[in-house]
Motif scaffolding. Structure first.
Motif, PDB file in Angstrom:
ATOM      1  N   ALA A 100      19.624  56.560  61.672  1.00  0.00           N
ATOM      2  CA  ALA A 100      19.535  55.413  62.226  1.00  0.00           C
ATOM      3  C   ALA A 100      20.622  55.304  62.177  1.00  0.00           C
ATOM      4  O   ALA A 100      20.236  53.858  63.092  1.00  0.00           O
ATOM      5  CB  ALA A 100      19.063  54.834  60.605  1.00  0.00           C
ATOM      6  N   ALA A 101      21.526  55.188  62.442  1.00  0.00           N
ATOM      7  CA  ALA A 101      22.622  55.059  62.472  1.00  0.00           C
ATOM      8  C   ALA A 101      24.207  55.474  63.059  1.00  0.00           C
ATOM      9  O   ALA A 101      24.824  56.221  62.176  1.00  0.00           O
ATOM     10  CB  ALA A 101      23.189  54.517  61.423  1.00  0.00           C
ATOM     11  N   PRO A 102      23.311  56.181  64.054  1.00  0.00           N
ATOM     12  CA  PRO A 102      24.031  57.227  65.092  1.00  0.00           C
ATOM     13  C   PRO A 102      25.738  56.315  65.628  1.00  0.00           C
ATOM     14  O   PRO A 102      26.338  57.495  65.392  1.00  0.00           O
ATOM     15  CB  PRO A 102      23.836  57.263  65.891  1.00  0.00           C
ATOM     16  N   THR A 103      25.279  55.787  65.531  1.00  0.00           N
ATOM     17  CA  THR A 103      27.293  54.857  65.856  1.00  0.00           C
ATOM     18  C   THR A 103      27.058  53.387  65.737  1.00  0.00           C
ATOM     19  O   THR A 103      26.440  52.941  65.634  1.00  0.00           O
ATOM     20  CB  THR A 103      27.699  54.853  67.889  1.00  0.00           C
ATOM     21  N   LYS A 104      28.123  52.890  65.222  1.00  0.00           N
ATOM     22  CA  LYS A 104      28.596  51.639  65.089  1.00  0.00           C
ATOM     23  C   LYS A 104      29.522  50.471  65.500  1.00  0.00           C
ATOM     24  O   LYS A 104      30.296  49.990  65.452  1.00  0.00           O
ATOM     25  CB  LYS A 104      29.110  51.299  63.113  1.00  0.00           C
ATOM     26  N   GLY A 105      29.643  51.330  66.885  1.00  0.00           N
ATOM     27  CA  GLY A 105      30.591  50.374  67.935  1.00  0.00           C
ATOM     28  C   GLY A 105      31.677  51.032  67.575  1.00  0.00           C
ATOM     29  O   GLY A 105      32.199  51.883  66.626  1.00  0.00           O
ATOM     30  N   THR A 106      32.800  50.225  68.903  1.00  0.00           N
ATOM     31  CA  THR A 106      33.649  51.265  68.879  1.00  0.00           C
ATOM     32  C   THR A 106      35.244  51.235  67.846  1.00  0.00           C
ATOM     33  O   THR A 106      35.655  51.832  67.273  1.00  0.00           O
ATOM     34  CB  THR A 106      34.589  50.841  69.803  1.00  0.00           C
ATOM     35  N   PHE A 107      35.187  49.977  67.557  1.00  0.00           N
ATOM     36  CA  PHE A 107      35.327  49.371  66.005  1.00  0.00           C
ATOM     37  C   PHE A 107      34.777  48.681  65.087  1.00  0.00           C
ATOM     38  O   PHE A 107      34.529  47.901  65.468  1.00  0.00           O
ATOM     39  CB  PHE A 107      37.299  49.075  66.411  1.00  0.00           C
ATOM     40  N   VAL A 108      34.961  48.828  63.320  1.00  0.00           N
ATOM     41  CA  VAL A 108      34.266  48.494  62.811  1.00  0.00           C
ATOM     42  C   VAL A 108      35.217  48.391  61.581  1.00  0.00           C
ATOM     43  O   VAL A 108      36.145  48.769  61.554  1.00  0.00           O
ATOM     44  CB  VAL A 108      33.239  49.994  61.912  1.00  0.00           C
ATOM     45  N   THR A 109      35.025  47.003  62.016  1.00  0.00           N
ATOM     46  CA  THR A 109      35.745  46.374  59.954  1.00  0.00           C
ATOM     47  C   THR A 109      34.730  46.203  58.665  1.00  0.00           C
ATOM     48  O   THR A 109      34.185  45.513  58.851  1.00  0.00           O
ATOM     49  CB  THR A 109      36.324  44.864  60.398  1.00  0.00           C
ATOM     50  N   TYR A 110      34.733  47.293  58.446  1.00  0.00           N
ATOM     51  CA  TYR A 110      34.463  47.511  56.453  1.00  0.00           C
ATOM     52  C   TYR A 110      35.216  46.252  55.950  1.00  0.00           C
ATOM     53  O   TYR A 110      36.166  45.290  55.630  1.00  0.00           O
ATOM     54  CB  TYR A 110      34.398  48.525  55.872  1.00  0.00           C
ATOM     55  N   LYS A 111      33.970  45.146  55.497  1.00  0.00           N
ATOM     56  CA  LYS A 111      34.198  43.992  54.545  1.00  0.00           C
ATOM     57  C   LYS A 111      34.253  44.285  52.698  1.00  0.00           C
ATOM     58  O   LYS A 111      34.729  44.073  52.244  1.00  0.00           O
ATOM     59  CB  LYS A 111      33.925  42.792  55.642  1.00  0.00           C
ATOM     60  N   GLU A 112      33.189  45.290  52.636  1.00  0.00           N
ATOM     61  CA  GLU A 112      32.870  45.323  51.207  1.00  0.00           C
ATOM     62  C   GLU A 112      32.413  46.337  50.870  1.00  0.00           C
ATOM     63  O   GLU A 112      32.825  46.831  50.082  1.00  0.00           O
ATOM     64  CB  GLU A 112      31.637  44.933  50.519  1.00  0.00           C
ATOM     65  N   ALA A 113      32.114  47.426  51.509  1.00  0.00           N
ATOM     66  CA  ALA A 113      32.113  49.009  51.434  1.00  0.00           C
ATOM     67  C   ALA A 113      33.437  49.475  51.609  1.00  0.00           C
ATOM     68  O   ALA A 113      34.131  49.288  52.026  1.00  0.00           O
ATOM     69  CB  ALA A 113      31.012  49.623  53.100  1.00  0.00           C
ATOM     70  N   ARG A 142      31.248  54.736  50.798  1.00  0.00           N
ATOM     71  CA  ARG A 142      31.364  55.999  52.224  1.00  0.00           C
ATOM     72  C   ARG A 142      31.365  56.645  51.944  1.00  0.00           C
ATOM     73  O   ARG A 142      30.906  57.847  52.919  1.00  0.00           O
ATOM     74  CB  ARG A 142      32.381  54.673  53.157  1.00  0.00           C
TER      75      ARG A 142
END
Ligand code: HEM
Ligand code: FES
Lengths: 227, 249
Positions: free
Chosen positions: A86-99, A104
């Motif tokens: 369902a989530a092959p890519t989450k974009g080029t840079f991902v900033t995790y806030k709560e996870a 993960r």
């Protein structure tokens, strides 16, 4: 079956089996504390749970635990594959806030726990690794009981074995750090006020559990427990 | 103010996309992020370059059309704020800003920053409504609703269906979206009777459409422009459990 084909249903069984496995760990830890009573205590405890009287409940517990472990791993793997798809890519840079790292890495820490579990059973249950320092390699203690105390002490006196166990406990901590609270959330327990409290409580419980297990190798390494 | 932009550009659903660099100058701090893009587009058009395609409608944070990922966050770094409501004064002068579309397998990129979000509509069609015949306009106070329930339903109803929760979720799950609808409709007398079937059909549709399951990472809550909280997910889980037991009986 409709329950299990639903994404929440899968997670609920995941949570229930996870809680059973966690409760087993709590019981296991309580048993381990007898090692701090010395040779007499832990050998007596070990002989007790292997006595004929305890055989039926012990085997029942083993069957339940094995079923839970199997379900937990099967569902965890299925969810991991579905979620990755369902989530092959989450974009080029991902900033995790709560996870956090814990949530993960659930699948990977789960696999590491499985690997550790196999090693641990080969070590203390089947005596096939480190056979020369296993219970079956030693004469019985003064009371004629299998000398588990000697096997534990001699095992953890080897830094490599103690280190492996300490690393494994760090992984168990990481997995349950998210797992304990996550199961409560999945089962629908938290309300607005209780959610942060339950989350913190789950993290504290996971840390205490792993620290409790880690205490035995540390105690042997530091000479607190010795022959 | 001036900014260095890195914007995702992609000609169509099948075309490969990549980032393009743009420098923008003379930006008024009160401009919204979309107005800054409007200004850039005017310049691009003058130069004969195709403008950056993005969606917007209300531009006041209530329609849910404008979502994009700004500096790694769905709807940008400003908490509880939609993309159309971010002002350029929220950024540092001279800052590099990365803008890309929402990412999820269920949200295929159509062009540049526009994604297809029909998956959420399908989930709504599966049960996000009440089918009670309400007749002509009823007297406002004919059905009394306790104040706490009103507030709770209203907070959940604030969901604008923008899809930020899906974009932020490491599993691309739509649980916060579904949970908001379940909480909103299930708390009110008109929606209560269908709560069980709604909880089952909407979560099943969620899976069918290709959204992931919830791992309780809570990234959704961190980006939701309307402040929907993850307690609503716990409530959805309870509703699902009740509905499953009812189905069993
Ligand atoms: C001592 C053994 C274990 C305990 C106590 C345990 C406990 C838990 C708990 C309580 C959860 C949370 C369920 C939820 O999110 O609702 C969980 C999740 C998970 N566990 Fe375990 N687990 C154990 C072993 C394993 C093993 C051997 C695997 C092997 C693959 C595994 C894989 C997973 C995965 C993938 C998840 C996350 C599910 C998701 O993100 O949806 N676990 N575990
Ligand atoms: S354009 Fe309507 S919410 Fe942003």
């Amino acid at each position: 079956m409709a329950f299990l084909s639903n994404p929440i249903g899968k997670k609920m069984l995941m949570a229930l089996t996870g809680i059973v496995l966690f409760l087993f760990l709590v019981a296991h830890l309580l048993g381990n504390t007898t090692v701090f009573g010395g040779q007499g205590w832990i050998n007596a405890y070990a002989e007790h749970i292997h006595s004929a009287m305890f055989a039926p409940p012990l085997w029942a517990a083993r069957v339940v635990l094995l079923a839970c472990l199997g379900l937990h791993i099967a569902l965890g793997t299925l969810l991991f594959l579905e979620n990755t798809k369902a989530a092959p890519t989450k974009g080029t840079f991902v900033t995790y806030k709560e996870a956090g790292l814990s949530s993960r890495t659930m699948f990977y820490t789960g696999l590491l726990i499985l690997a550790y579990l196999i090693y641990h059973l080969l070590h203390f249950t089947f005596h096939s690794v480190h056979a020369s320092i296993s219970v079956s390699a030693f004469p019985p203690d003064a009371q004629g009981r299998p000398d588990l105390f000697r096997s534990i002490a001699l095992s953890f006196q080897r830094p490599v074995i103690a280190g492996t166990y300490l690393l494994a406990m760090a992984v168990v901590c990481l997995h349950t750090f998210h797992g304990v609270f996550s199961s409560l959330q999945t089962l629908g327990l938290p309300g607005k006020a209780s959610l942060p409290v339950l989350k913190r409580a789950g993290q504290v419980l996971a840390t205490l559990l792993a620290a409790g297990f880690a205490l035995v190798p540390v105690a042997v390494l530091t000479g607190w427990i010795n022959l | 103010m001036r900014f260095h932009l890195k914007v995702w550009r992609q000609e169509g659903p099948e075309a490969p996309g990549r980032f393009f660099d743009y420098d923008v100058d003379d930006i008024i701090p009160e401009m919204s992020l979309l107005e800054m893009l409007d200004k850039l587009n005017e310049e691009l058009i003058k130069k004969g370059t195709p403008p950056i395609t993005f969606e917007s409608d209300c531009r006041e944070g209530i329609c849910g059309t404008c979502g994009m990922v700004v500096n790694g966050s769905a709807h940008g770094p400003q908490p509880k704020t939609t993309t159309c409501e971010i002002r350029m004064r929220h950024f540092q002068d001279g800052e590099a800003i990365t803008i890309e579309p929402f990412r999820a397998a269920v949200f295929p990129v159509q062009k540049d920053l526009i994604v297809e979000r029909a998956g959420l509509d399908k989930v709504i069609q599966a049960g996000g409504y009440t089918s009670a015949y309400t007749g002509t306009h009823a007297d406002a106070n004919a059905i009394l609703v306790p104040k706490d329930d009103q507030e709770y339903a209203m907070d959940a109803a604030a969901c604008i269906g923008c899809g930020a929760c899906v974009a932020a979720c490491p599993n691309s799950s739509a649980m916060l979206f579904v949970a908001a609808k379940i909480a909103h409709l299930g708390t009110l007398p008109q929606g209560k009777p269908e709560e069980a079937s709604r909880a089952l059909s909407m979560t099943e549709a969620m899976q069918e459409e290709g959204f992931g399951a919830c791992s309780n990472h809570f990234e959704c809550q961190a980006v939701c422009p309307k402040g929907i909280r993850v307690e609503t997910i716990a409530r959805l889980n309870r509703a699902f459990l009740k509905a499953s037991l009812k189905r069993l009986a």
